[in-house]
Each structure stands twice: as structure tokens, then as C-alpha cells.
Design a protein around this motif. Sequence first.
Motif, PDB file in Angstrom:
ATOM      1  N   THR A  67      15.122 -58.505  58.889  1.00 17.67           N
ATOM      2  CA  THR A  67      14.870 -58.983  57.523  1.00 17.67           C
ATOM      3  C   THR A  67      14.435 -57.786  56.688  1.00 17.67           C
ATOM      4  O   THR A  67      13.329 -57.243  56.877  1.00 17.67           O
ATOM      5  CB  THR A  67      13.782 -60.071  57.517  1.00 17.67           C
ATOM      6  OG1 THR A  67      14.209 -61.160  58.350  1.00 17.67           O
ATOM      7  CG2 THR A  67      13.527 -60.557  56.113  1.00 17.67           C
ATOM      8  N   LEU A  68      15.312 -57.391  55.791  1.00 15.13           N
ATOM      9  CA  LEU A  68      15.002 -56.214  54.961  1.00 15.13           C
ATOM     10  C   LEU A  68      14.175 -56.563  53.733  1.00 15.13           C
ATOM     11  O   LEU A  68      13.249 -55.830  53.370  1.00 15.13           O
ATOM     12  CB  LEU A  68      16.314 -55.541  54.519  1.00 15.13           C
ATOM     13  CG  LEU A  68      17.255 -55.088  55.647  1.00 15.13           C
ATOM     14  CD1 LEU A  68      18.449 -54.353  55.065  1.00 15.13           C
ATOM     15  CD2 LEU A  68      16.516 -54.225  56.658  1.00 15.13           C
ATOM     16  N   SER A  69      14.480 -57.674  53.081  1.00 11.13           N
ATOM     17  CA  SER A  69      13.765 -58.029  51.854  1.00 11.13           C
ATOM     18  C   SER A  69      14.100 -59.464  51.491  1.00 11.13           C
ATOM     19  O   SER A  69      14.905 -60.132  52.177  1.00 11.13           O
ATOM     20  CB  SER A  69      14.137 -57.081  50.701  1.00 11.13           C
ATOM     21  OG  SER A  69      13.448 -57.416  49.513  1.00 11.13           O
ATOM     22  N   THR A  99      17.344 -64.344  51.384  1.00 10.64           N
ATOM     23  CA  THR A  99      16.810 -63.370  52.328  1.00 10.64           C
ATOM     24  C   THR A  99      17.888 -62.325  52.633  1.00 10.64           C
ATOM     25  O   THR A  99      19.021 -62.680  52.992  1.00 10.64           O
ATOM     26  CB  THR A  99      16.366 -64.061  53.628  1.00 10.64           C
ATOM     27  OG1 THR A  99      15.394 -65.074  53.313  1.00 10.64           O
ATOM     28  CG2 THR A  99      15.764 -63.060  54.582  1.00 10.64           C
ATOM     29  N   GLU A 186      11.537 -56.327  61.135  1.00 18.62           N
ATOM     30  CA  GLU A 186      11.211 -56.405  59.711  1.00 18.62           C
ATOM     31  C   GLU A 186      10.741 -55.031  59.256  1.00 18.62           C
ATOM     32  O   GLU A 186      10.035 -54.328  59.985  1.00 18.62           O
ATOM     33  CB  GLU A 186      10.128 -57.458  59.478  1.00 18.62           C
ATOM     34  CG  GLU A 186       9.808 -57.685  58.017  1.00 18.62           C
ATOM     35  CD  GLU A 186       8.777 -58.780  57.829  1.00 18.62           C
ATOM     36  OE1 GLU A 186       8.322 -58.974  56.680  1.00 18.62           O
ATOM     37  OE2 GLU A 186       8.410 -59.440  58.834  1.00 18.62           O
ATOM     38  N   SER A 192      10.683 -52.620  52.012  1.00 22.77           N
ATOM     39  CA  SER A 192      11.428 -53.772  51.477  1.00 22.77           C
ATOM     40  C   SER A 192      11.648 -53.657  49.966  1.00 22.77           C
ATOM     41  O   SER A 192      12.656 -54.149  49.440  1.00 22.77           O
ATOM     42  CB  SER A 192      10.688 -55.073  51.806  1.00 22.77           C
ATOM     43  OG  SER A 192       9.392 -55.072  51.223  1.00 22.77           O
ATOM     44  N   LYS A 196      15.157 -54.005  47.859  1.00 25.18           N
ATOM     45  CA  LYS A 196      15.314 -54.903  46.706  1.00 25.18           C
ATOM     46  C   LYS A 196      15.867 -54.145  45.500  1.00 25.18           C
ATOM     47  O   LYS A 196      16.762 -54.641  44.796  1.00 25.18           O
ATOM     48  CB  LYS A 196      13.966 -55.532  46.372  1.00 25.18           C
ATOM     49  CG  LYS A 196      14.021 -56.538  45.245  1.00 25.18           C
ATOM     50  CD  LYS A 196      12.625 -57.056  44.897  1.00 25.18           C
ATOM     51  CE  LYS A 196      11.996 -57.758  46.078  1.00 25.18           C
ATOM     52  NZ  LYS A 196      10.680 -58.358  45.735  1.00 25.18           N
TER      53      LYS A 196
END
Length: 356
Positions: A67-69, A99, A186, A192, A196
Motif C-alpha cells: 500500500t503506497l498511499s 488505495t 506499507e 506515501s 500521492k
Amino acid sequence: MPPVLLPASAAAFAPRSAPTIVLNSKVDPWLTATLKRVNRIKRPLNSVTQHFRCLTETLSSQSAIWTLSSLMLPKAPEADLCKDDNPLVEALFNYKMITIEAYIVHVDMVSENEVAFKLTPETIESLVEYHKDVHSVDTAAATWSWSEKQIQLKKLQEDFVQAANKFVYRTNAMALEGLEEDGAGELLCGRSEEVKTAIMGLFLPLLPPPPRVVDVVRPTPLLPSSTGTENWWQHTMPQSQSSSADSWRIVPSSPTTTSSGESGSSMWASMSMNDLQLPSPPTPSYSESFSTSCESPAHFYSAPMSTTSYSTAITSASITPLPLPSTLLPQQCSTSMGYGGFDWGRYQDLALPYAM
């Protein structure tokens, strides 16, 4: 610095495959601790080969999704959003959470010391859908209409699909500290926000075409042959002034007697006797005192003048109100100067032939 080559699995529309991993001859302690933490089965990690095998198996798992951002995006175009006084209600009905998920395609701990992530197909599909249904509508409404607007809008959507499939996020290899069980993970340490910003940079606005350059039509010059600067400041005298100046022949700054005389004679010579209104001579009246006191008739009145002298006297008397050239010039001439045959020295001969 030579460009870093990524594996074929990092290309656009490429299927997922096992990541390429390059480890140094000496493994960092933090990587060893991370691998021991995420592996349920205890395995020896005493060599570089054991670290390479363990890391490859962990990141190649289908569940190894990072999960990057997370992005908060509107559900509908701005014109269709629900309006409410409560901002919480607007957030619940108008926005959705997307996500940003990715998987690792490359790990280089020798030359670049970095790790590369590629977006999952599900994330790419969500972003493309939002771009088509929301972003394209809003950016089209914010621009004016032109003939090729729909073509440019379609091209903008196609470019976004290509950009989303080519997107690869590269960061420091220390990001592997966020590794969890089954290869998931993560991003830590504020990375993150970088993701974004990079994702939102893919949503480009619809730019209208540049304004056309209008050729300025310059008026045709009156004298095309005279284009130099020597005629820019040339002063033209009005017609009324030039006509009056021609009659006087424009007196020079230092006039001479000869030039004044010529101009004066030409002016008087141009006038004829027919142009003058000669008054009839008054009847001479004689006083009784003169008749009794004088002995000879010569004392009563002067001798009759000739017709030429009388005409000259009347002409000078009628022309007197006109401005003479002598009034316009410095007094450089004597009273003996003549104009058109008239001698100013004979003014005694112009006495009236009668007594008042």
C-alpha cells in the motif's frame, strides 16, 4: 550517470513476474532482521545466496501487495455533487477513497540502492475510471469550446492510460523495512506523500489551442519610393500661407535694396487704372480773403497738374491703407526710392489744387 535499466516486467501493460534482485557482497543487518521478522518458518540467513532466495520468494508471492498511499477523490463531477451545510455529510456522499497499491519489480542494493514499485491492474483501472468519469468532465467544463475539443479530450484520456501503466515509483531500498508477512508492506517515513503527489501529477488539464497569430495589415505609404527618414520631419506650409508668401516672394533674412525694389515694382505694375475707383475732383472754392489780398492769380491756386501726375496722386492716396513692403522691412532705403515709376521725392507736386 548512465540511465538505470528496469526489468521487462516494469514496462507498460507487462504482466507481473518475479522481481529482479541484486544484493551486495555483504548484506546489511537491517535486511537480515526484516527477513527474520516476516518469515513464519525459521530458515538460516548466513550467506548472500540465502538472503537472495528468501527475499525473492517473499516478494514473488501473489499476496505481496504494497500500500503506497490513499487518495480522497470526488465520486462525480463538480456540477453533480451534493450540497449540504454540514461538511461531514458532503464528505460522505461526495468523496470516495482509492488505495494506491503496487508490487515490487526491482531491488538494487549495489549501484542505486533503490527499490521500484509498479501499480497493480486494479489500481490502474480505478484511476482510469475516475479520470474518464470525473476529471475529464470537470476539465472540459472549465475550458471554452473549439472545433477539436472532443478529439483533444479523447487524446487526453488515452495519454492518461499510458501514463498510469508506465508509472513506476522508485525510492530508497530502506523502504523494505515496511515489509510484512506474505510479502505485503506499507511505505514508511512519509514516502506515501511522495506517491500521492506523483499520482496527482498524472491528471493533466485540458489545454485549449494557442491563439492564432493575426497578421497586422500595415497601410501602404503614400510615397513608396521615399522610405527614408529624411522626409519624416519635412514641414509643409499650408496653402493659404504659401499663396500669400508667393505674392511677396518670401523676403530673405537679409534683404537688399534691389530685391525690395523688384518685389515692389511687380506689385504696383500688376494693378491697372481700371481697378481703381477715381473720385471726381471737387470744385475749387476760393476765399474772399485771398482774392483781395493777393495780387496775382498764381497765389490763389497752384498750376493745373497733368493727367499723369493727378492719376499718380490719386493712386498713391487710395493705396495708402495697404501694407507697403517698406513697412515689412528694415528702413534701408531712402525717400528717393521709386515703385513702378513713382518718385517719393516729388511729393511736393502732389499738393491739392484747392484751398481748404
